[in-house]
Write a protein that holds these residues in place. Sequence first.
Motif, short mmCIF file in Angstrom:
data_model
loop_
_atom_site.label_atom_id
_atom_site.label_comp_id
_atom_site.label_asym_id
_atom_site.label_seq_id
_atom_site.Cartn_x
_atom_site.Cartn_y
_atom_site.Cartn_z
N PHE A 75 -21.59 65.49 4.69
CA PHE A 75 -23.14 65.36 4.72
C PHE A 75 -23.67 66.39 3.80
CE2 PHE A 75 -27.09 67.80 6.30
CZ PHE A 75 -27.77 66.76 6.37
N TYR A 80 -28.06 63.20 1.17
CA TYR A 80 -29.26 63.71 2.00
C TYR A 80 -29.24 65.20 2.10
CZ TYR A 80 -29.24 58.48 3.32
OH TYR A 80 -29.62 57.34 3.24
N CYS A 81 -28.33 65.80 1.62
CA CYS A 81 -28.25 67.36 1.47
C CYS A 81 -28.55 67.84 0.11
CB CYS A 81 -27.34 67.80 2.36
SG CYS A 81 -27.51 69.71 2.72
N GLN A 86 -22.81 60.90 -5.03
CA GLN A 86 -23.37 59.62 -4.36
C GLN A 86 -22.17 58.97 -4.14
OE1 GLN A 86 -26.57 58.40 -3.12
NE2 GLN A 86 -27.29 59.59 -4.88
N GLN A 316 -23.26 59.75 4.81
CA GLN A 316 -24.32 58.62 4.87
C GLN A 316 -24.94 58.91 6.14
OE1 GLN A 316 -21.55 55.51 5.32
NE2 GLN A 316 -21.69 54.72 3.23
N ASP A 318 -28.11 60.42 7.83
CA ASP A 318 -29.37 60.79 7.47
C ASP A 318 -30.01 61.76 8.36
OD1 ASP A 318 -32.02 61.35 6.21
OD2 ASP A 318 -32.50 59.55 6.28
N THR A 320 -31.60 64.05 8.08
CA THR A 320 -33.02 64.68 7.64
C THR A 320 -34.25 63.80 8.50
OG1 THR A 320 -33.34 63.16 5.94
CG2 THR A 320 -32.56 65.20 5.32
#
Lengths: 427, 427
Positions: A75, A80-81, A86, A316, A318, A320
Amino acid sequence: MTVLAGLAFLLLAPVVFGSVTAPTGPGTAVPGAGGEDVTQIMGGLFLLLLAAKLGEEVMRRLGQPGVVGELLGGFLVGPYCLGWVQPGESALVMAELGVVVLLFSVGLEVRTDDLFRVGKPAVLTAIIAMLLPLAGGFALTTAMGGEPISSFFVGLALAATSIGITSRVLRDMGVLDRTFARVVIGAALVDDILALVLIGLAAGLAEGNVSASTVLVGVAGIGLVLLGFVAARRARGLPSRAFTWPLFADTPLVPAFLIMLAIAELAAIIGLAAIIGAFVAGLIVAETEAAEELERDFKPLASIFVPFFFAVTGAQLDLTALLDPGVAALAITLAAIGIVTKAVGGMLGARSIGRWGSTAVGFGMVPRGEVGIVVANLALVTGVVDAGLFAAMLVAVVLTTVAAPYLLAWVVPRAEAETAAAAGGPA
Amino acid sequence: MTVLAGLAFLLLAPVVFGSVTAPTGPGTAVPGAGGEDVTQIMGGLFLLLLAAKLGEEVMRRLGQPGVVGELLGGFLVGPYCLGWVQPGESALVMAELGVVVLLFSVGLEVRTDDLFRVGKPAVLTAIIAMLLPLAGGFALTTAMGGEPISSFFVGLALAATSIGITSRVLRDMGVLDRTFARVVIGAALVDDILALVLIGLAAGLAEGNVSASTVLVGVAGIGLVLLGFVAARRARGLPSRAFTWPLFADTPLVPAFLIMLAIAELAAIIGLAAIIGAFVAGLIVAETEAAEELERDFKPLASIFVPFFFAVTGAQLDLTALLDPGVAALAITLAAIGIVTKAVGGMLGARSIGRWGSTAVGFGMVPRGEVGIVVANLALVTGVVDAGLFAAMLVAVVLTTVAAPYLLAWVVPRAEAETAAAAGGPA
């Protein structure tokens, strides 16, 4: 200290390896490669593996489950961080092979007879622990004013079990040979077939036509697993030279790896999870005399491949979405429903194996993983749920995945103590 | 008989696994995957590995080098023959890791002191065996009326050595510790740095501007290899616990794998082949006390990864270009020049190690592999060569790749006999 040095290195890595995503000279291009060049492949795999292992190191030194560290490491470097990696096709391939190798290794440690012995509680658990979350998710969404079809999708996302995390945690704990572990594994097998049929049904409902092929797919899934069991019985006591007669096979490794890929592929073609096929392949070769040699040879493979599955899964996640209070509240509610209904399902379905043992079974079925994500995606794509509900479904799946190692770490010692206390009593 | 059964299965496989390229249901999608889904990944990897291994089996039973069978197996199922497997990103990743793991394993079996001991013949060989094919290719193309720049590209495509095939063949023969093997490996290292500079030069010439960065890249390449040698000397005798102090490291495997990926990535960033970095990483850890454990742990990894490199290389061989007589004649001429000039280069550069030993060195440098393909692609893209000459360059590269195992199989026993006859004499 050295952990800190490692973390410092991880923080500096994008500076050193700054060109992970930069185009490179002709000397490094893979001829015919599509998206990624060698620099991106090596750089991405290096950062993901490093992040997973440093994450594991930190968590274990804090007394936490290592697998949570691998998830968090992924993560951390993921989109997302920090966004350093990618996860491209290369990482996804390693991740997929990772979970396939993991489930094959789990299959290697399970004997079919032991699985049959827990057949009744496993099937009962699978059914109950699928119906309860389905009902819970359905009820909540309906109470919030959702359409029946949306409610069905939300329930389904909470119902399907992903066995990857649980088998890893049970393996790390060294309790794969316990009765509750076998029930979890058997129930996950049945669960995957049920989920397959229900997903087909849901997709049909969403598009307004339920076809007979949904049932056929379910039958094919059951057929593959049963054929696997028959093959495992036939393979019993097969000598190691059944694998090593080809000149290319110094050890049974490559033939077994081919069997693993073949059955995983068959399962995927039918529509089952590839890991179900890999597990069945492991069951089969476990009955042969090559089992011990294979356990030894697969250990290095698992050490390299498996962390990619958890790191990529982490990348993967998320998390957030949890920053939106509405989504967070809904997600936590859904996750709580998912955890409680699975726990109750396990306690009801497997109550014959004792109070803590059956709770361990229920907790083992908590992680939703990729099947839940697939259901949520399907619901979004077919317009059955809106973006907010979709985000909440995803985060709920994530929460169940992260919660499971903790739930298991809490319940397994209790189940162990219960078994020890009951030793000598009726099985 | 069983080989025939295996072949029959391979022929039937696309029927059984008919949906390798077909879209699959939602239950099998990898969330976030780009091009391929799980069915395609597992199916493609299965067919490639099976084809490689059956090819090896058939060739070895016919008394031929196994690696040729892996190449032919890949060619057979690949796009230029049966077209069952379109090597996607997943296969390319496995192939790239395969050759990286292979060269790391080779590095594990080589000691830096032994490499230094053959420093002079290795450097001499690298320079002579690069200039002669360059001159030969240049002369032929100029004689055919080509521009100087086209002639330079053709020569360069014949000049660069790819060590993958040779190191595999020498390893299969168990002669990696012989003097000629060390000279080949050392010369290939130097060769890669020279090729890097020359490719930069050629690209600059084609675009009409030669920049100083070409020289800088060469210096960086030399710097990385020299730093690797220094690191290897510093690593000498490092205890195994230098690798296993982290909680995540039960064995030195994962830390060593991370070192391998990191140095391969560094090499790729500089513009060297990633495998040069992997080899240097192998050299470094080979000096530590973890070497033996790592050799054991990397063996299963190599068994699984390495065949993908050769199968994918085979799948990328366009042997059908040989059906055009003009292309075939030119390609065979180019390949013959490439083989003879490398052989002479080896015999001149390494003549201090004996007649057959030096011939083995020359033959070991025959395969052009991916560097030749990169040069040919660059020449086509910049408009320096036309489609016919491009095809001939590619096929010539292919022919050198396929010829090398046979040349080595022929010369290595002679070099061995020569060494045995000279035993006791001056080294």
